[in-house]
Design a protein around this motif. Structure first.
Motif, PDB file in Angstrom:
ATOM      1  N   VAL A   1     -38.186 -17.384 -95.585  1.00  0.00           N
ATOM      2  CA  VAL A   1     -38.261 -15.943 -95.865  1.00  0.00           C
ATOM      3  C   VAL A   1     -37.418 -15.184 -94.837  1.00  0.00           C
ATOM      4  N   LYS A   2     -36.576 -14.259 -95.335  1.00  0.00           N
ATOM      5  CA  LYS A   2     -35.746 -13.426 -94.451  1.00  0.00           C
ATOM      6  C   LYS A   2     -36.565 -12.238 -93.954  1.00  0.00           C
ATOM      7  N   VAL A   3     -36.426 -11.976 -92.656  1.00  0.00           N
ATOM      8  CA  VAL A   3     -37.256 -10.946 -92.034  1.00  0.00           C
ATOM      9  C   VAL A   3     -36.455 -10.136 -91.018  1.00  0.00           C
ATOM     10  N   ARG A   4     -37.051  -9.013 -90.607  1.00  0.00           N
ATOM     11  CA  ARG A   4     -36.664  -8.305 -89.374  1.00  0.00           C
ATOM     12  C   ARG A   4     -37.836  -8.504 -88.449  1.00  0.00           C
ATOM     13  N   PHE A   5     -37.535  -8.826 -87.189  1.00  0.00           N
ATOM     14  CA  PHE A   5     -38.620  -9.061 -86.247  1.00  0.00           C
ATOM     15  C   PHE A   5     -38.309  -8.372 -84.932  1.00  0.00           C
ATOM     16  N   CYS A   6     -39.368  -8.004 -84.239  1.00  0.00           N
ATOM     17  CA  CYS A   6     -39.222  -7.313 -82.969  1.00  0.00           C
ATOM     18  C   CYS A   6     -39.548  -8.283 -81.842  1.00  0.00           C
ATOM     19  N   ASN A   7     -38.604  -8.392 -80.907  1.00  0.00           N
ATOM     20  CA  ASN A   7     -38.787  -9.241 -79.737  1.00  0.00           C
ATOM     21  C   ASN A   7     -38.088  -8.556 -78.578  1.00  0.00           C
ATOM     22  N   LEU A   8     -38.776  -8.446 -77.456  1.00  0.00           N
ATOM     23  CA  LEU A   8     -38.226  -7.761 -76.280  1.00  0.00           C
ATOM     24  C   LEU A   8     -37.753  -6.354 -76.631  1.00  0.00           C
ATOM     25  N   ARG A   9     -38.562  -5.659 -77.454  1.00  0.00           N
ATOM     26  CA  ARG A   9     -38.318  -4.264 -77.871  1.00  0.00           C
ATOM     27  C   ARG A   9     -37.039  -4.069 -78.672  1.00  0.00           C
ATOM     28  N   GLN A  10     -36.523  -5.119 -79.276  1.00  0.00           N
ATOM     29  CA  GLN A  10     -35.336  -5.016 -80.140  1.00  0.00           C
ATOM     30  C   GLN A  10     -35.665  -5.599 -81.508  1.00  0.00           C
ATOM     31  N   TRP A  11     -35.251  -4.882 -82.564  1.00  0.00           N
ATOM     32  CA  TRP A  11     -35.399  -5.397 -83.926  1.00  0.00           C
ATOM     33  C   TRP A  11     -34.169  -6.229 -84.249  1.00  0.00           C
ATOM     34  N   LYS A  12     -34.388  -7.420 -84.831  1.00  0.00           N
ATOM     35  CA  LYS A  12     -33.313  -8.358 -85.162  1.00  0.00           C
ATOM     36  C   LYS A  12     -33.579  -8.931 -86.544  1.00  0.00           C
ATOM     37  N   ASP A  13     -32.508  -9.398 -87.197  1.00  0.00           N
ATOM     38  CA  ASP A  13     -32.671 -10.104 -88.469  1.00  0.00           C
ATOM     39  C   ASP A  13     -32.875 -11.576 -88.188  1.00  0.00           C
ATOM     40  N   GLY A  14     -33.659 -12.222 -89.053  1.00  0.00           N
ATOM     41  CA  GLY A  14     -33.899 -13.636 -88.858  1.00  0.00           C
ATOM     42  C   GLY A  14     -34.470 -14.278 -90.105  1.00  0.00           C
ATOM     43  N   VAL A  15     -34.763 -15.563 -89.982  1.00  0.00           N
ATOM     44  CA  VAL A  15     -35.370 -16.314 -91.081  1.00  0.00           C
ATOM     45  C   VAL A  15     -36.516 -17.152 -90.501  1.00  0.00           C
ATOM     46  N   VAL A  16     -37.624 -17.190 -91.238  1.00  0.00           N
ATOM     47  CA  VAL A  16     -38.785 -17.960 -90.801  1.00  0.00           C
ATOM     48  C   VAL A  16     -38.468 -19.453 -90.939  1.00  0.00           C
ATOM     49  N   VAL A  17     -38.646 -20.208 -89.865  1.00  0.00           N
ATOM     50  CA  VAL A  17     -38.401 -21.658 -89.915  1.00  0.00           C
ATOM     51  C   VAL A  17     -39.644 -22.469 -89.571  1.00  0.00           C
ATOM     52  N   ARG A  18     -40.671 -21.817 -89.014  1.00  0.00           N
ATOM     53  CA  ARG A  18     -41.883 -22.556 -88.670  1.00  0.00           C
ATOM     54  C   ARG A  18     -43.099 -21.662 -88.880  1.00  0.00           C
ATOM     55  N   VAL A  19     -44.102 -22.215 -89.561  1.00  0.00           N
ATOM     56  CA  VAL A  19     -45.343 -21.499 -89.819  1.00  0.00           C
ATOM     57  C   VAL A  19     -46.475 -22.339 -89.236  1.00  0.00           C
ATOM     58  N   SER A  20     -47.273 -21.739 -88.358  1.00  0.00           N
ATOM     59  CA  SER A  20     -48.393 -22.451 -87.752  1.00  0.00           C
ATOM     60  C   SER A  20     -49.695 -21.763 -88.117  1.00  0.00           C
ATOM     61  N   GLN A  21     -50.553 -22.463 -88.826  1.00  0.00           N
ATOM     62  CA  GLN A  21     -51.866 -21.890 -89.162  1.00  0.00           C
ATOM     63  C   GLN A  21     -52.777 -21.876 -87.935  1.00  0.00           C
ATOM     64  N   ARG A  22     -52.501 -22.744 -86.989  1.00  0.00           N
ATOM     65  CA  ARG A  22     -53.382 -22.908 -85.830  1.00  0.00           C
ATOM     66  C   ARG A  22     -53.361 -21.679 -84.921  1.00  0.00           C
ATOM     67  N   ASP A  23     -52.155 -21.186 -84.582  1.00  0.00           N
ATOM     68  CA  ASP A  23     -52.097 -20.088 -83.610  1.00  0.00           C
ATOM     69  C   ASP A  23     -51.591 -18.768 -84.191  1.00  0.00           C
ATOM     70  N   HIS A  24     -51.255 -18.744 -85.472  1.00  0.00           N
ATOM     71  CA  HIS A  24     -50.846 -17.517 -86.168  1.00  0.00           C
ATOM     72  C   HIS A  24     -49.512 -16.947 -85.686  1.00  0.00           C
ATOM     73  N   PHE A  25     -48.700 -17.757 -85.005  1.00  0.00           N
ATOM     74  CA  PHE A  25     -47.356 -17.320 -84.633  1.00  0.00           C
ATOM     75  C   PHE A  25     -46.349 -17.959 -85.571  1.00  0.00           C
TER      76      PHE A  25
END
Length: 134
Positions: free
Chosen positions: A78-102
């Motif tokens: 899934v293609k997304v925009r995500f915020c990291n270090l106060r910056q919005w960036k485009d990206g793609v989800v490559v890993r889904v963890s049910q255990r820790d919700h990250f």
């Protein structure tokens, strides 16, 4: 004196919605059970999956409902925009963890890219892009 809050279990589209609230960066599943339309500000009463309860204002309830929706829609690819270090960036989800919700996201912004580095963020910091075409 303080007036008693009048709670209702009908008449609002958020009633029955599931949501994620975060405590110590861990999501807690909850459900909107009642609302107080005459309270100022209006309140939504939620019950956590562990039985705890709390009241939220509208913004808090809407954000938590959206976080739950996004969390459940995120899949690898899934293609997304995500915020990291106060910056919005485009990206793609490559890993889904049910255990820790990250979610592991690979940045696709050429200008902000670190070679093959994954960034892990929770659904509060992710927006799903409308255009999912390649």
């Amino acid at each position: 004196g303080e007036e008693e809050t009048e709670w209702m279990d009908t008449g609002n589209s958020m009633l029955g919605k599931r949501l994620y609230l975060f405590y110590d960066n861990k999501p807690v599943l909850a459900t909107v059970k009642m609302w107080a339309p005459r309270a100022c500000p209006q309140l939504w009463h939620v019950v956590h999956s562990d039985g705890d309860q709390e009241d939220l204002i509208e913004r808090e309830a809407r954000e938590a409902i959206e976080t739950y929706r996004v969390h459940n829609a995120l899949k690898v690819g899934v293609k997304v925009r995500f915020c990291n270090l106060r910056q919005w960036k485009d990206g793609v989800v490559v890993r889904v963890s049910q255990r820790d919700h990250f979610f592991g996201i690979r940045c696709t912004d050429k200008s902000k890219m670190k070679k093959n580095k994954l960034t892990y963020v929770d659904a509060r910091n992710i927006k799903i892009l409308k255009d999912q075409s390649n």
